[in-house]
Design an enzyme around this catalytic site. Sequence first.
Site, PDB file in Angstrom:
ATOM      1  N   ASP A 106       0.906  -1.114   0.084  1.00 26.56           N
ATOM      2  CA  ASP A 106       0.004   0.032   0.018  1.00 26.56           C
ATOM      3  C   ASP A 106       1.000   1.378  -0.183  1.00 26.56           C
ATOM      4  OD1 ASP A 106      -2.387   1.649   0.115  1.00 26.56           O
ATOM      5  OD2 ASP A 106      -2.586   1.266   2.541  1.00 26.56           O
ATOM      6  N   GLY A 146       3.890   1.345   1.376  1.00 26.00           N
ATOM      7  CA  GLY A 146       5.015   0.645   1.092  1.00 26.00           C
ATOM      8  C   GLY A 146       5.896   0.923   2.610  1.00 26.00           C
ATOM      9  N   LEU A 147       5.274   1.578   3.403  1.00 28.85           N
ATOM     10  CA  LEU A 147       6.115   1.789   4.764  1.00 28.85           C
ATOM     11  C   LEU A 147       6.436   0.539   5.508  1.00 28.85           C
ATOM     12  CD1 LEU A 147       3.752   4.720   6.175  1.00 28.85           C
ATOM     13  CD2 LEU A 147       6.376   4.807   5.717  1.00 28.85           C
TER      14      LEU A 147
HETATM   15  P1  IMP Z   1       1.527  -0.038   3.940  1.00 28.02           P
HETATM   16  O1  IMP Z   1       2.608  -0.090   4.983  1.00 28.02           O
HETATM   17  O2  IMP Z   1       0.837   1.341   3.812  1.00 28.02           O
HETATM   18  O3  IMP Z   1       2.192  -0.508   2.564  1.00 28.02           O
HETATM   19  O4  IMP Z   1       0.303  -1.045   4.569  1.00 28.02           O
HETATM   20  C1  IMP Z   1       0.718  -2.455   4.082  1.00 28.02           C
HETATM   21  C2  IMP Z   1      -0.198  -2.995   5.134  1.00 28.02           C
HETATM   22  O5  IMP Z   1      -1.647  -2.233   5.451  1.00 28.02           O
HETATM   23  C3  IMP Z   1      -0.788  -4.535   4.602  1.00 28.02           C
HETATM   24  O6  IMP Z   1      -0.032  -5.496   5.301  1.00 28.02           O
HETATM   25  C4  IMP Z   1      -2.212  -4.687   5.229  1.00 28.02           C
HETATM   26  O7  IMP Z   1      -2.001  -5.279   6.496  1.00 28.02           O
HETATM   27  C5  IMP Z   1      -2.665  -3.160   5.536  1.00 28.02           C
HETATM   28  N1  IMP Z   1      -3.608  -2.796   4.457  1.00 28.02           N
HETATM   29  C6  IMP Z   1      -3.054  -1.993   3.269  1.00 28.02           C
HETATM   30  N2  IMP Z   1      -4.265  -2.019   2.455  1.00 28.02           N
HETATM   31  C7  IMP Z   1      -5.359  -2.599   2.873  1.00 28.02           C
HETATM   32  C8  IMP Z   1      -6.595  -3.023   2.434  1.00 28.02           C
HETATM   33  O8  IMP Z   1      -7.026  -2.436   1.450  1.00 28.02           O
HETATM   34  N3  IMP Z   1      -7.331  -3.718   3.355  1.00 28.02           N
HETATM   35  C9  IMP Z   1      -6.599  -4.533   4.481  1.00 28.02           C
HETATM   36  N4  IMP Z   1      -5.509  -4.334   4.839  1.00 28.02           N
HETATM   37  C10 IMP Z   1      -4.936  -3.154   4.042  1.00 28.02           C
END
Ligand code: IMP
Length: 172
Positions: A100, A102-103
């Site tokens: 998402d 990427g963090l």
């Molecule tokens: P990031 O660190 O923003 O890339 O988020 C990654 C984490 O956010 C993933 O491991 C998911 O657990 C959660 N996440 C991101 N988008 C969604 C979504 O649309 N539905 C459910 N969980 C999400």
Amino acid sequence: MEDRFILDEKTIQEKVQEIARQIEKDYEGQEVIFVGVLKGAFIFLADLVRKIEKVDVLIDFVKVSSYGASTETSGVVRLDFDTTMNLEGKHVILVEDILDTGLTLKYLKELLEKKNPLSLKIAVLLDKFERRKVDIEADYVGFKVPDKFLVGYGLDYAEKYRNIPYVMELKE
Ligand code: IMP
Ligand code: MG
């Protein structure tokens, strides 16, 4: 008319098969440690490794939290638990449900790189590419998906819906 975004079971399974074939091509006859990111990746990881025959599959996990019971990421990644295997000198593939902002994966990539693996790649089922905040891409991507909140196939909303065997948009 229903206009909810959905990836059905068959479409997902075919894509997971494709990723499995690609991984077999890239690592045939070698050993790979698959590191699943809990909890979300548990279903994708389980399906993926069961489709891989030509690679020696080892499995480990890490667990992080960032979301809490919200649909917006807090931006802070907390490591709940680390890998248990020694990754030094090993081929490692980090397996995650969705990329998402990427963090999370940037944090985990840096964490695992410090363990001196022979190689480190990232496999994600879903890529919400429009939402990226940090510079990170996955090596194996199932589907590029729109900026919608998705549940099912491991993905939750407040810990619910992980067991749905397909991916669907959650609408209020
Ligand atoms: P990031 O660190 O923003 O890339 O988020 C990654 C984490 O956010 C993933 O491991 C998911 O657990 C959660 N996440 C991101 N988008 C969604 C979504 O649309 N539905 C459910 N969980 C999400
Ligand atoms: Mg989650």
